[in-house]
Design a protein around this motif. Sequence first.
Motif, PDB file in Angstrom:
ATOM      1  N   CYS A   1       0.692  -1.177   0.084  1.00  8.73           N
ATOM      2  CA  CYS A   1       0.048   0.060   0.073  1.00  8.73           C
ATOM      3  C   CYS A   1       0.902   1.510  -0.025  1.00  8.73           C
ATOM      4  O   CYS A   1       0.319   2.384  -0.152  1.00  8.73           O
ATOM      5  CB  CYS A   1      -1.122   0.144   1.143  1.00  8.73           C
ATOM      6  SG  CYS A   1      -0.240   0.158   2.673  1.00  8.73           S
ATOM      7  N   GLY A   2       2.150   1.264   0.018  1.00  5.47           N
ATOM      8  CA  GLY A   2       3.211   2.148  -0.026  1.00  5.47           C
ATOM      9  C   GLY A   2       3.558   2.717   1.544  1.00  5.47           C
ATOM     10  O   GLY A   2       4.303   3.595   1.543  1.00  5.47           O
ATOM     11  N   ARG A   3       2.882   2.297   2.542  1.00  2.00           N
ATOM     12  CA  ARG A   3       3.438   2.591   4.018  1.00  2.00           C
ATOM     13  C   ARG A   3       4.608   1.848   4.575  1.00  2.00           C
ATOM     14  O   ARG A   3       4.717   0.681   4.193  1.00  2.00           O
ATOM     15  CB  ARG A   3       2.278   2.342   4.856  1.00  2.00           C
ATOM     16  CG  ARG A   3       2.335   2.709   6.271  1.00  2.00           C
ATOM     17  CD  ARG A   3       0.883   2.453   7.052  1.00  2.00           C
ATOM     18  NE  ARG A   3       1.348   2.789   8.521  1.00  2.00           N
ATOM     19  CZ  ARG A   3       0.698   2.117   9.538  1.00  2.00           C
ATOM     20  NH1 ARG A   3       0.302   0.842   9.241  1.00  2.00           N
ATOM     21  NH2 ARG A   3       1.303   2.447  10.692  1.00  2.00           N
ATOM     22  N   GLU A   4       5.465   2.555   5.010  1.00  4.34           N
ATOM     23  CA  GLU A   4       6.845   1.948   5.657  1.00  4.34           C
ATOM     24  C   GLU A   4       6.434   1.691   7.042  1.00  4.34           C
ATOM     25  O   GLU A   4       5.659   2.515   7.733  1.00  4.34           O
ATOM     26  CB  GLU A   4       7.892   2.912   5.477  1.00  4.34           C
ATOM     27  CG  GLU A   4       8.486   2.993   4.184  1.00  4.34           C
ATOM     28  CD  GLU A   4       9.636   3.935   3.949  1.00  4.34           C
ATOM     29  OE1 GLU A   4       9.844   4.869   5.003  1.00  4.34           O
ATOM     30  OE2 GLU A   4      10.581   3.627   3.191  1.00  4.34           O
ATOM     31  N   VAL A   5       6.778   0.554   7.731  1.00  3.22           N
ATOM     32  CA  VAL A   5       6.310  -0.031   8.925  1.00  3.22           C
ATOM     33  C   VAL A   5       7.680  -0.640   9.499  1.00  3.22           C
ATOM     34  O   VAL A   5       8.506  -1.145   8.618  1.00  3.22           O
ATOM     35  CB  VAL A   5       5.387  -0.653   9.161  1.00  3.22           C
ATOM     36  CG1 VAL A   5       4.176   0.046   8.979  1.00  3.22           C
ATOM     37  CG2 VAL A   5       5.369  -1.930   8.182  1.00  3.22           C
ATOM     38  N   VAL A   6       8.170  -0.644  10.920  1.00  2.00           N
ATOM     39  CA  VAL A   6       9.125  -1.459  11.425  1.00  2.00           C
ATOM     40  C   VAL A   6       8.407  -2.492  12.135  1.00  2.00           C
ATOM     41  O   VAL A   6       7.733  -2.311  13.264  1.00  2.00           O
ATOM     42  CB  VAL A   6       9.881  -0.402  12.347  1.00  2.00           C
ATOM     43  CG1 VAL A   6      11.095  -1.129  13.129  1.00  2.00           C
ATOM     44  CG2 VAL A   6      10.466   0.681  11.632  1.00  2.00           C
ATOM     45  N   LEU A   7       9.004  -3.757  12.136  1.00  2.00           N
ATOM     46  CA  LEU A   7       8.487  -4.885  12.332  1.00  2.00           C
ATOM     47  C   LEU A   7       9.572  -5.934  12.567  1.00  2.00           C
ATOM     48  O   LEU A   7      10.524  -6.053  12.329  1.00  2.00           O
ATOM     49  CB  LEU A   7       7.534  -5.651  11.124  1.00  2.00           C
ATOM     50  CG  LEU A   7       6.370  -4.712  10.768  1.00  2.00           C
ATOM     51  CD1 LEU A   7       5.643  -5.437   9.698  1.00  2.00           C
ATOM     52  CD2 LEU A   7       5.271  -4.672  11.809  1.00  2.00           C
ATOM     53  N   SER A   8       9.070  -7.121  13.516  1.00  2.00           N
ATOM     54  CA  SER A   8      10.007  -7.788  13.965  1.00  2.00           C
ATOM     55  C   SER A   8      10.399  -8.758  12.673  1.00  2.00           C
ATOM     56  O   SER A   8       9.269  -9.204  11.969  1.00  2.00           O
ATOM     57  CB  SER A   8       9.375  -8.666  15.095  1.00  2.00           C
ATOM     58  OG  SER A   8      10.203  -9.902  15.134  1.00  2.00           O
ATOM     59  N   LEU A   9      11.636  -9.162  12.306  1.00  2.00           N
ATOM     60  CA  LEU A   9      11.856  -9.944  11.250  1.00  2.00           C
ATOM     61  C   LEU A   9      11.474 -11.291  11.547  1.00  2.00           C
ATOM     62  O   LEU A   9      10.865 -11.999  10.436  1.00  2.00           O
ATOM     63  CB  LEU A   9      13.559  -9.890  10.915  1.00  2.00           C
ATOM     64  CG  LEU A   9      13.989 -10.792  10.016  1.00  2.00           C
ATOM     65  CD1 LEU A   9      13.404 -10.354   8.713  1.00  2.00           C
ATOM     66  CD2 LEU A   9      15.370 -10.728  10.048  1.00  2.00           C
TER      67      LEU A   9
END
Length: 108
Positions: free
Chosen positions: A50-58
């Motif tokens: 969708c174009g959103r950047e997020v920080v997530l657990s690998l």
Amino acid sequence: MTNPNNKNRETIINKSIGIKFNRLIVKSFAEFHFTPSGRKIPYVLCLCECGREVVLSLWDIRSGGQKTCGLDHPHYQDRTLPAFNRLYQRYKHVAEKEKKQEKIEDLK
């Protein structure tokens, strides 16, 4: 002396960069989070379809536990659902409170 697990962890992180997992593309390493028991959990910066950047657990991304940034959830698509309205009302209240505080600070 270095721990062999650290080298393996770095290899997994580096190999994951640029790979697409479900709807997320891993862009770069962000940071390590430490659990109460002392384990290091790598977090990465991802780009969703969708174009959103997020920080997530690998680990959540690789295991399939986290497939998107979350904006494709039905609560975001149908804004009449009760859960969305409850969250919206909560954050709307917080935003209004912050605006009032800004106005007070501007007057000082």
